[in-house]
Design a protein around this motif. Structure first.
Motif, mmCIF file in Angstrom:
data_model
loop_
_atom_site.group_PDB
_atom_site.id
_atom_site.type_symbol
_atom_site.label_atom_id
_atom_site.label_comp_id
_atom_site.label_asym_id
_atom_site.label_seq_id
_atom_site.Cartn_x
_atom_site.Cartn_y
_atom_site.Cartn_z
ATOM 1 N N ASP A 58 0.842 -1.194 0.000
ATOM 2 C CA ASP A 58 0.000 0.000 0.000
ATOM 3 C C ASP A 58 0.880 1.248 0.000
ATOM 4 O O ASP A 58 0.785 2.081 -0.886
ATOM 5 C CB ASP A 58 -0.910 -0.003 1.227
ATOM 6 C CG ASP A 58 -1.763 1.245 1.323
ATOM 7 O OD1 ASP A 58 -2.633 1.431 0.461
ATOM 8 O OD2 ASP A 58 -1.547 2.043 2.255
ATOM 9 N N ARG A 91 -4.417 7.708 5.514
ATOM 10 C CA ARG A 91 -5.470 6.701 5.377
ATOM 11 C C ARG A 91 -6.812 7.318 5.761
ATOM 12 O O ARG A 91 -6.873 8.321 6.488
ATOM 13 C CB ARG A 91 -5.167 5.494 6.287
ATOM 14 C CG ARG A 91 -6.018 4.248 6.022
ATOM 15 C CD ARG A 91 -5.377 3.062 6.704
ATOM 16 N NE ARG A 91 -6.161 1.841 6.610
ATOM 17 C CZ ARG A 91 -6.190 1.044 5.544
ATOM 18 N NH1 ARG A 91 -5.484 1.363 4.478
ATOM 19 N NH2 ARG A 91 -6.910 -0.069 5.541
ATOM 20 N N SER A 93 -10.230 5.722 7.518
ATOM 21 C CA SER A 93 -10.839 4.535 8.119
ATOM 22 C C SER A 93 -12.332 4.759 8.249
ATOM 23 O O SER A 93 -12.774 5.734 8.870
ATOM 24 C CB SER A 93 -10.220 4.261 9.496
ATOM 25 O OG SER A 93 -8.846 3.946 9.365
ATOM 26 N N ASP A 187 -7.149 0.336 13.680
ATOM 27 C CA ASP A 187 -7.481 0.231 12.259
ATOM 28 C C ASP A 187 -6.359 -0.313 11.396
ATOM 29 O O ASP A 187 -6.583 -0.691 10.253
ATOM 30 C CB ASP A 187 -7.953 1.583 11.707
ATOM 31 C CG ASP A 187 -6.871 2.653 11.738
ATOM 32 O OD1 ASP A 187 -5.813 2.448 12.371
ATOM 33 O OD2 ASP A 187 -7.095 3.735 11.150
ATOM 34 N N ARG A 188 -5.136 -0.382 11.927
ATOM 35 C CA ARG A 188 -4.037 -0.963 11.150
ATOM 36 C C ARG A 188 -3.772 -2.425 11.504
ATOM 37 O O ARG A 188 -2.901 -3.064 10.915
ATOM 38 C CB ARG A 188 -2.763 -0.145 11.336
ATOM 39 C CG ARG A 188 -2.405 0.757 10.176
ATOM 40 C CD ARG A 188 -3.431 1.810 9.875
ATOM 41 N NE ARG A 188 -3.658 2.796 10.900
ATOM 42 C CZ ARG A 188 -2.904 3.877 11.102
ATOM 43 N NH1 ARG A 188 -1.895 4.125 10.326
ATOM 44 N NH2 ARG A 188 -3.215 4.754 12.043
ATOM 45 N N PHE A 191 -3.432 -4.997 8.697
ATOM 46 C CA PHE A 191 -2.171 -5.070 7.964
ATOM 47 C C PHE A 191 -1.306 -6.210 8.497
ATOM 48 O O PHE A 191 -0.574 -6.851 7.742
ATOM 49 C CB PHE A 191 -1.397 -3.756 8.108
ATOM 50 C CG PHE A 191 -1.892 -2.638 7.234
ATOM 51 C CD1 PHE A 191 -3.021 -2.776 6.458
ATOM 52 C CD2 PHE A 191 -1.218 -1.438 7.187
ATOM 53 C CE1 PHE A 191 -3.486 -1.754 5.649
ATOM 54 C CE2 PHE A 191 -1.658 -0.397 6.377
ATOM 55 C CZ PHE A 191 -2.797 -0.562 5.607
ATOM 56 N N SER A 325 -5.814 5.600 0.281
ATOM 57 C CA SER A 325 -5.724 4.391 1.094
ATOM 58 C C SER A 325 -6.915 4.396 2.042
ATOM 59 O O SER A 325 -7.088 5.326 2.832
ATOM 60 C CB SER A 325 -4.409 4.351 1.882
ATOM 61 O OG SER A 325 -4.322 3.169 2.655
ATOM 62 N N GLY A 327 -9.569 2.044 4.642
ATOM 63 C CA GLY A 327 -9.915 0.834 5.378
ATOM 64 C C GLY A 327 -11.388 0.850 5.729
ATOM 65 O O GLY A 327 -11.894 1.862 6.231
ATOM 66 N N GLY A 351 -9.536 -3.473 2.665
ATOM 67 C CA GLY A 351 -8.590 -2.394 2.404
ATOM 68 C C GLY A 351 -8.602 -2.040 0.923
ATOM 69 O O GLY A 351 -8.700 -2.930 0.068
ATOM 70 N N THR A 353 -6.679 0.465 -2.068
ATOM 71 C CA THR A 353 -5.603 1.376 -2.458
ATOM 72 C C THR A 353 -5.887 1.902 -3.857
ATOM 73 O O THR A 353 -6.111 1.116 -4.786
ATOM 74 C CB THR A 353 -4.237 0.670 -2.454
ATOM 75 O OG1 THR A 353 -3.952 0.198 -1.133
ATOM 76 C CG2 THR A 353 -3.133 1.624 -2.888
#
Length: 487
Positions: A58, A91, A93, A187-188, A191, A325, A327, A351, A353
């Motif tokens: 990403d 990002r 979210s 929220d990450r 990943f 990006s 989410g 996700g 991108t």
């Protein structure tokens, strides 16, 4: 075996290229062998019908001035050969009734969260102070470890070791209590492929803060561009890079690495070997004999990270993204979304991108590249590709305000696809499963002059961590040789 090298690097992902950059810059005769026709590993990009897609990445931390990747490019004399485009915001979210922009500045993001959750102001301030302090200390440890070749934990402060051994969920609960805020701050986690209750606090702090500290970037023209320029840098410093050259075995002289055999029948002697490829393949496949047992044990005891199901769409129609990006979270109950079997659907985290927001040249005639990824269990994920692609793109269309109408290009990648191209066990996206204490469970291998580079080391997953691992592996060799480089 006919040709002598000081160091042979197996694999040209970020870890292998970082290691080769340092050894070649130090004047060591360095050979990189890569099984694929092009270098890059997870840095690879591909083109379909005029649309350029990054296969898995990403964005990248450490590419801005002062970051490790920037320094590696400077070290090898190729910094001016690539442009990095900063991602602002980092990002977006999207939750059921809330959209949260992740600002490029930690201070701005902290202020945003305090406005959204004013009753948690004191806890948010304390949380960010702790994360910033921890990350500064972590960077000192990682740089010390990388530059001296020492172990990751050898210079870690007791507080950092504690955060390495507790979950991110437990860490957050020391500061904030609102379930929605905890979800936003998690929220990450997709990943890494683990819920807050099961992922190391130090891993998540590293992931989150690295983008604030070093910026989030994409290479102009795709992540493959970074791999290609690093290859040029290695060659610029006298190194050799051979593609379409799969390793068949690591040659041992007693308990010492002494060279590499290739599947095409070529063989090369070397004083040192650096493996930037899959851990299981390194010890079970390339060495074998009694050295395969520790790898099997690590796979069972530590485990590997989740993989991804990825859909790549080239879209000529209207797409109006609020960020490049994104989410999407169907619920604030992050733990629940990790509880069942991963499968594309309304209840799964998604996700997206859209790299063409910052880099429009990736698509023809004002179109967009839309890459949608969902977590997948690399050892048990099954879905019909057309059905999976249709499900995921319909969902992405609902998330994006402009929708996705009649994409011109649709490609998919399964966990098996990632394994085929990278060799990563079960299509692992981040190497080891980064649970609390996972570093302490990685076995030693006992082979002198053999080093691991990339996300199968103990530096963690992600492009920046892999780069640090590669630099550390290289510096362990330089210290044996009485050499150093200024990086």
């Amino acid at each position: 075996m006919a040709v002598d090298y000081d160091a042979i690097v197996i694999g040209s992902g970020m870890g292998g290229l970082a290691a080769a950059a340092v050894t070649s810059a130090a004047g060591l005769r360095t050979l990189v062998v890569e099984k694929n026709p092009v270098a890059g590993g997870y840095l690879s990009s591909f083109k379909r019908g005029g649309y350029l897609f990054d296969s898995t990445i990403d964005c990248i931390a450490g590419a801005g001035q002062g970051g490790l990747i920037y320094k590696l490019l400077e070290l090898t004399g190729v910094r001016d050969n690539i442009e990095f485009l900063q991602i602002k915001p980092i990002r977006l979210s999207i939750f059921p009734d809330l959209e949260v922009t992740v600002d490029s500045s930690a201070a701005d993001y902290e202020d945003r969260l305090k406005r959204l959750f004013p009753h948690e102001t004191v806890g948010i301030e304390a949380l960010f102070k702790t994360m910033e302090r921890t990350f500064r200390a972590l960077m000192l440890v990682m740089e010390l470890s990388a530059l001296t070749g020492g172990g990751f934990a050898s210079g870690a402060a007791s507080g950092m070791l504690r955060l390495q051994d507790i979950s991110y969920g437990d860490f957050l609960k020391d500061y904030v209590h609102d379930g929605r805020l905890i979800a936003v701050l998690s929220d990450r986690c997709p990943f890494i492929g683990l819920p807050p209750s099961r992922v190391s606090a130090l891993t998540m702090i590293t992931l989150i803060m690295s983008y604030f500290q070093f910026g989030a970037y994409r290479p102009g023209g795709g992540t493959q561009r970074l791999a290609n320029v690093l290859v040029d840098g290695v060659k610029n410093k006298g190194g050799t890079v051979i593609t379409s050259a799969a390793a068949k075995g690591i040659v041992l002289d007693g308990a010492k690495a002494a060279g590499v055999l290739l599947e095409n029948g070529a063989g090369y002697r070397s004083k040192y070997v650096i493996s930037g490829c899959d851990y299981y393949e390194t010890f079970h496949g390339l060495i074998g004999a009694g050295y395969g047992a520790p790898a099997e044990s690590a796979i069972q005891s530590v485990g590997v990270s989740t993989s991804f199901f990825i859909v790549y769409a080239g879209v000529a129609g209207l797409v109006s993204p609020k960020a490049s990006s994104i989410g999407f979270f169907p619920s604030y109950d992050i733990e629940k979304t990790f509880a069942g079997a991963f499968a594309p659907g309304t209840d799964s985290i998604t996700g997206i991108t859209i790299a063409t927001v910052e880099d429009p040249g990736r698509a023809p005639n004002g179109g967009h590249t839309v890459v949608v990824h969902e977590m997948a269990d690399g050892e048990g994920f099954t879905i019909e590709r057309p059905l999976g692609a249709e499900t995921v793109l319909k969902k992405a269309g609902r998330i994006l305000s402009g929708g996705i109408e009649n994409p011109q290009i649709v490609e998919t990648a399964m966990p098996t696809t990632l394994t085929r191209y990278t060799g990563n066990h079960a299509g692992a996206a981040f190497g080891w499963r980064q649970t609390p204490g996972y570093r302490g469970r990685l076995p030693g291998h006992g082979i002198d002059n053999l080093y691991i580079a990339g996300h199968w080391d103990d530096m963690g997953g992600g492009v920046l961590a892999a780069a640090y691992s590669g630099v550390r592996a290289a510096n362990r060799i330089l210290h044996k040789e009485g050499l150093s480089v200024d990086i």
